[in-house]
Motif scaffolding. Sequence first.
Motif, PDB file in Angstrom:
ATOM      1  N   ARG A  95     -15.416  -8.596 -17.054  1.00 46.78           N
ATOM      2  CA  ARG A  95     -15.129  -9.968 -16.584  1.00 46.78           C
ATOM      3  C   ARG A  95     -15.207 -10.990 -17.731  1.00 46.78           C
ATOM      4  O   ARG A  95     -16.009 -11.898 -17.722  1.00 46.78           O
ATOM      5  CB  ARG A  95     -16.079 -10.332 -15.426  1.00 46.78           C
ATOM      6  N   MET A  96     -14.345 -10.759 -18.727  1.00 48.40           N
ATOM      7  CA  MET A  96     -14.290 -11.603 -19.923  1.00 48.40           C
ATOM      8  C   MET A  96     -13.050 -12.489 -19.901  1.00 48.40           C
ATOM      9  O   MET A  96     -11.959 -12.027 -19.532  1.00 48.40           O
ATOM     10  CB  MET A  96     -14.199 -10.748 -21.195  1.00 48.40           C
ATOM     11  N   GLY A  97     -13.221 -13.714 -20.358  1.00 45.51           N
ATOM     12  CA  GLY A  97     -12.083 -14.620 -20.501  1.00 45.51           C
ATOM     13  C   GLY A  97     -12.207 -15.418 -21.782  1.00 45.51           C
ATOM     14  O   GLY A  97     -13.236 -15.361 -22.470  1.00 45.51           O
ATOM     15  N   GLU A  98     -11.160 -16.143 -22.107  1.00 45.70           N
ATOM     16  CA  GLU A  98     -11.170 -16.973 -23.320  1.00 45.70           C
ATOM     17  C   GLU A  98     -10.382 -18.243 -23.033  1.00 45.70           C
ATOM     18  O   GLU A  98      -9.387 -18.215 -22.296  1.00 45.70           O
ATOM     19  CB  GLU A  98     -10.524 -16.188 -24.469  1.00 45.70           C
ATOM     20  N   ILE A  99     -10.829 -19.340 -23.631  1.00 45.93           N
ATOM     21  CA  ILE A  99     -10.115 -20.608 -23.434  1.00 45.93           C
ATOM     22  C   ILE A  99      -9.553 -21.126 -24.764  1.00 45.93           C
ATOM     23  O   ILE A  99     -10.040 -20.788 -25.840  1.00 45.93           O
ATOM     24  CB  ILE A  99     -11.014 -21.693 -22.802  1.00 45.93           C
ATOM     25  N   GLY A 100      -8.538 -21.973 -24.644  1.00 48.91           N
ATOM     26  CA  GLY A 100      -7.971 -22.659 -25.803  1.00 48.91           C
ATOM     27  C   GLY A 100      -7.364 -23.979 -25.345  1.00 48.91           C
ATOM     28  O   GLY A 100      -7.134 -24.192 -24.146  1.00 48.91           O
ATOM     29  N   TYR A 101      -7.104 -24.882 -26.292  1.00 45.48           N
ATOM     30  CA  TYR A 101      -6.566 -26.203 -25.932  1.00 45.48           C
ATOM     31  C   TYR A 101      -5.888 -26.832 -27.138  1.00 45.48           C
ATOM     32  O   TYR A 101      -6.269 -26.598 -28.282  1.00 45.48           O
ATOM     33  CB  TYR A 101      -7.703 -27.120 -25.433  1.00 45.48           C
ATOM     34  N   VAL A 102      -4.852 -27.614 -26.855  1.00 45.96           N
ATOM     35  CA  VAL A 102      -4.126 -28.366 -27.888  1.00 45.96           C
ATOM     36  C   VAL A 102      -3.780 -29.724 -27.302  1.00 45.96           C
ATOM     37  O   VAL A 102      -3.188 -29.797 -26.216  1.00 45.96           O
ATOM     38  CB  VAL A 102      -2.805 -27.662 -28.277  1.00 45.96           C
ATOM     39  N   PHE A 103      -4.163 -30.790 -28.019  1.00 45.64           N
ATOM     40  CA  PHE A 103      -3.881 -32.136 -27.512  1.00 45.64           C
ATOM     41  C   PHE A 103      -3.099 -32.953 -28.529  1.00 45.64           C
ATOM     42  O   PHE A 103      -3.199 -32.748 -29.734  1.00 45.64           O
ATOM     43  CB  PHE A 103      -5.200 -32.849 -27.123  1.00 45.64           C
ATOM     44  N   SER A 104      -2.339 -33.880 -28.011  1.00 45.65           N
ATOM     45  CA  SER A 104      -1.614 -34.808 -28.869  1.00 45.65           C
ATOM     46  C   SER A 104      -2.610 -35.699 -29.621  1.00 45.65           C
ATOM     47  O   SER A 104      -3.589 -36.160 -29.021  1.00 45.65           O
ATOM     48  CB  SER A 104      -0.705 -35.689 -28.002  1.00 45.65           C
TER      49      SER A 104
END
Length: 187
Positions: A95-104
Amino acid sequence: MLHPDYPIATERLLLRPATVADIDAMHAYKSRAEVCRYLPYAPMSRDEVAERVEGLWARTELTEVGQGLNLCVEEKASGRLLGDVVLFWRDAESRMGEIGYVFSPEAAGHGYATEAAAALLRLGFDGLSLHRVTARIDARNHASARVLDRLGMRREAVHLHDMWLENEWSDTVVYALLEDEWRAAGR
Ligand SMILES: CC(C)(COP(=O)(O)OP(=O)(O)OC[C@H]1O[C@@H](n2cnc3c(N)ncnc32)[C@H](O)[C@@H]1OP(=O)(O)O)[C@@H](O)C(=O)NCCC(=O)NCCS
């Protein structure tokens, strides 16, 4: 399996799958060198953004391990596209996950990335029943490190010289948060 109801609302934001109407606004920041400096991809052309919006980023649910759910983040009050986030389902048994994000860059400095990433953690822990969520960042990406610190994620490891970016080695910092820790923090 994760089948969110859209839009996902937070205090100031709405998270939802991308549509073709988002292509220009996404291209406006994903084409900028300073935005992609610490990302695993080069600045994108409009065609590259369009191809992904109509392909990989069109996913609205997670049905299998290995998939990523990309969501656009818009400002509730104005409807302005601020950035995009992703939740990867890495492993079913553990039950592993990963997050990422990119913003202006125009959306920087208001806590929007932190607010959107917190919603992703909720999706991961509550929606997908994850046990552990990680984030991997370039060690020089201090703004991203501050986002992860604010989320209460733990800096667990530094992998030296594990990425060759154009003409130099860079280090990866791994952050993680366990479901128990997230629940104990009352987030
Ligand atoms: C990483 C990235 C999302 C960080 O953006 P950011 O604007 O610093 O992060 P947030 O939107 O959470 O805003 C936090 C800042 O707003 C400030 N802020 C202002 N109002 C706030 C509020 N109401 N709530 C929280 N923070 C607020 C915080 O103090 C913080 O500033 P600081 O870091 O200088 O202390 C952004 O730099 C980015 O998209 N970079 C390019 C892509 C990238 O590298 N992504 C990460 C790859 S792993």
